[in-house]
Enzyme design. Structure first.
Site, short mmCIF file in Angstrom:
data_model
loop_
_atom_site.label_atom_id
_atom_site.label_comp_id
_atom_site.label_asym_id
_atom_site.label_seq_id
_atom_site.Cartn_x
_atom_site.Cartn_y
_atom_site.Cartn_z
N SER A 40 10.64 7.27 33.02
CA SER A 40 10.85 8.61 33.54
C SER A 40 12.34 8.94 33.66
O SER A 40 12.79 10.02 33.23
CB SER A 40 10.16 8.77 34.90
OG SER A 40 10.65 7.82 35.83
N TRP A 41 13.14 8.02 34.21
CA TRP A 41 14.56 8.30 34.41
C TRP A 41 15.31 8.26 33.09
O TRP A 41 16.19 9.08 32.83
CB TRP A 41 15.13 7.32 35.42
CG TRP A 41 16.49 7.66 35.97
CD1 TRP A 41 17.50 6.78 36.20
CD2 TRP A 41 16.99 8.94 36.41
NE1 TRP A 41 18.59 7.43 36.75
CE2 TRP A 41 18.30 8.75 36.89
CE3 TRP A 41 16.44 10.22 36.44
CZ2 TRP A 41 19.08 9.81 37.37
CZ3 TRP A 41 17.21 11.27 36.93
CH2 TRP A 41 18.52 11.06 37.39
N LYS A 135 18.15 0.31 39.40
CA LYS A 135 18.47 0.01 40.79
C LYS A 135 17.68 -1.22 41.24
O LYS A 135 16.45 -1.15 41.35
CB LYS A 135 18.16 1.20 41.68
CG LYS A 135 18.98 2.44 41.34
CD LYS A 135 18.51 3.67 42.11
CE LYS A 135 19.34 4.90 41.73
NZ LYS A 135 18.88 6.13 42.41
N SER A 168 18.23 11.16 43.22
CA SER A 168 17.70 11.83 42.04
C SER A 168 16.25 11.43 41.80
O SER A 168 15.92 10.24 41.80
CB SER A 168 18.54 11.46 40.81
OG SER A 168 18.72 10.05 40.74
N LYS A 221 18.11 0.69 49.10
CA LYS A 221 17.42 1.86 49.66
C LYS A 221 15.95 1.84 49.27
O LYS A 221 15.10 2.42 49.98
CB LYS A 221 18.10 3.15 49.23
CG LYS A 221 18.26 3.37 47.73
CD LYS A 221 17.05 4.01 47.08
CE LYS A 221 17.23 4.10 45.58
NZ LYS A 221 16.09 4.76 44.91
N ASP A 274 20.97 8.92 48.53
CA ASP A 274 19.86 8.30 47.81
C ASP A 274 18.78 7.81 48.77
O ASP A 274 17.59 7.86 48.46
CB ASP A 274 20.39 7.14 46.95
CG ASP A 274 19.53 6.87 45.73
OD1 ASP A 274 18.52 7.57 45.53
OD2 ASP A 274 19.86 5.94 44.97
N SER A 284 8.90 9.54 45.15
CA SER A 284 9.39 8.17 45.15
C SER A 284 8.24 7.18 45.05
O SER A 284 7.37 7.13 45.92
CB SER A 284 10.19 7.91 46.44
OG SER A 284 10.38 6.53 46.63
#
Length: 365
Positions: A40-41, A135, A168, A221, A274, A284
Site C-alpha cells: 500500500s505505501w 518502519k 501518513s 510508535k 506519526d 492503521s
C-alpha cells in the site's frame, strides 16, 4: 448562502490554493526511481513520484500483482477504487528494474529488508541514492533499517541512507490528501534531494539529520498503536487513549535518547505526529490488530485476516529485548509483549500497568 454554494466556493478556493503552491514548488529534472515493494505505501509513494514527473518502476515478487499493475493499472489488494497512471511500470526482474536508476526506495517488510538489500547489492552496478520508507527493528539483531542497508549495500554504490517517515496513511496519500512527513539522513544534501524529489502541492517533506530519532520513532510508535487499539477493543474511551499516547511517547523517547537520538525529534512529524495518526485511526493495521486483541480475538486469526504485515507485533519483541538489554523503563511495551508473547490476559496487563510504582511525569528511568 446555500450549503451547496459554500461547498462549491470551498472547492474553488482549494483549486486556486493548489495552483499557487504548484507555482512555488522547486522543480527537479526527471529522475528514474525504483520502488521495491508494491504494498500500500510503496504504491502510494509511487504515485507521488509519478505525479512529480519522474519515471517510476515498481518491483515485487508476486507475478499476478505485477501483471495487474501493468495490464489493469490497479493494485486492488490494497486500493479497490484507484487507477494508477499507465506510466508506472512494474517489474519481476530486480536487475532490470535497477538498470540506470537514480534512486532506490525500499518499502518492504522489516523482516526481509536485509535479504532484499543483499539481492540489490548483487546486481547494482552504479551509485544511487538509497531511501527507505519502512518502519521497524530487525528481529534478533534489533538493528535499525538504515544500519541494515549500510551493512549490505557497498558504500561505492550508495549515498548516505535517507529515511522517509512520518504521519501518513497510504489510503489518504493515494487520493492526494495533504500529507507532511520527514526525510532524514546524516547527509543534509541527500535529504534535500529526497525532499525535492517527493514534495508537491499535497505531499511535503521536511529534512532532518537525526536518523536514529526518526527511525526509532517510526518503529516504536507501532507498538503503542497496538496498545491504543487494544484499549479501544476493551471499551475504554478518550481518557485512556490520551494516556497511552502521551506515556507511550515518553518511553519511545527514553529508548531513542539512550540510542543517541535528539529528544526534540520526538516532538516533530516523525515522533508525536506519526504516533497520533497511527494510534488513533482505523486505517492503521497496528491499531486494528490491537483492537481485535482487545475484543478477544486470537493473534493468529488477526494476522491471517489482516492480509498485510503488522509491524508492531514483531517490533514489540525487538523493542522489549532491546529495552531489557539497555536498562530502559518501557512499561507499556513490556505489557504488550507479555500479552502477545507470554499469553498474559490483556485485562490483567492493563491492571498491572495501573498499579505500577508511582513516578514523577518526567522521570527517565
Amino acid at each position: 448562502m446555500k450549503l451547496f454554494e459554500l461547498i462549491d466556493n470551498k472547492k474553488r478556493h482549494m483549486v486556486e490554493y493548489r495552483k499557487v503552491l504548484s507555482q512555488k514548488e522547486g522543480k527537479m529534472n526527471k529522475q528514474t526511481i525504483a520502488v521495491l515493494g508494491p504494498g500500500s505505501w510503496g504504491t502510494a509513494l509511487s504515485q507521488v513520484l509519478n505525479d512529480n514527473g519522474h519515471e517510476v518502476r515498481i518491483w515485487g515478487n508476486i507475478p499476478d500483482q505485477i501483471d495487474e499493475i501493468n495490464t489493469q493499472h490497479t493494485n486492488k489488494r490494497y486500493f479497490k477504487d484507484t487507477v494508477l497512471d499507465e506510466k508506472i511500470v512494474a517489474y519481476h526482474d530486480l536487475a532490470e528494474v535497477l538498470k540506470g536508476v537514480d534512486a532506490v526506495l525500499f518499502v518492504v517488510p522489516t523482516k526481509v529488508t536485509r535479504l532484499v538489500a543483499q539481492q540489490v547489492a548483487a546486481v547494482l552496478d552504479h551509485k544511487v541514492v538509497i531511501m527507505h520508507a519502512s518502519k521497524g527493528l530487525e528481529p534478533n539483531s534489533h538493528k535499525r533499517l538504515s544500519t541494515i542497508l549500510e551493512e549490505e549495500i557497498p558504500e561505492e554504490f550508495r549515498s548516505e541512507i535517507v529515511v522517509v517517515s512520518g504521519p501518513s496513511h497510504a489510503e489518504e496519500t493515494i487520493v492526494r490528501d495533504i500529507t507532511l512527513i520527514t526525510a532524514a539522513s546524516k547527509d543534509l544534501k541527500t535529504a534535500q534531494y529526497v525532499q525535492t524529489l517527493f514534495s508537491n502541492h499535497y505531499f511535503r517533506l521536511y529534512t532532518n539529520t537525526d536518523v536514529i530519532g526518526v527511525e526509532t520513532a517510526g518503529a516504536l510508535k507501532n507498538i503503542i498503536a497496538v496498545g491504543a487499539g487494544a484499549l479501544h477493543g476493551l471499551g475504554f474511551g478518550d481518557n485512556a487513549k490520551a494516556a497511552i499516547i502521551t506515556r507511550g511517547l515518553a518511553e519511545i523517547t527514553r529508548l531513542g535518547v539512550k540510542l543517541g537520538a535528539n529528544p526534540l525529534t520526538y516532538s516533530g512529524l516523525s515522533g508525536v505526529g506519526d504516533l497520533i495518526v497511527t494510534g488513533t485511526s482505523v486505517h492503521s493495521r497496528n491499531w486494528r490488530a490491537g483492537d481485535a486483541l482487545g475484543r478477544g480475538e486470537a493473534l493468529a486469526d488477526i494476522e491471517a485476516n489482516m492480509g498485510m504485515v503488522i509491524e508492531g507485533i514483531s517490533t514489540t519483541k525487538a523493542a522489549y529485548e532491546l529495552a531489557q538489554e539497555l536498562g530502559v523503563y518501557m512499561p507499556i511495551t513490556q505489557a504488550i509483549y507479555q500479552v502477545i508473547y507470554e499469553n498474559v490476559n490483556i485485562k490483567d496487563a492493563v491492571s498491572e500497568l495501573m498499579s505500577n510504582e508511582f513516578k514523577a511525569e518526567n522521570e527517565w528511568s
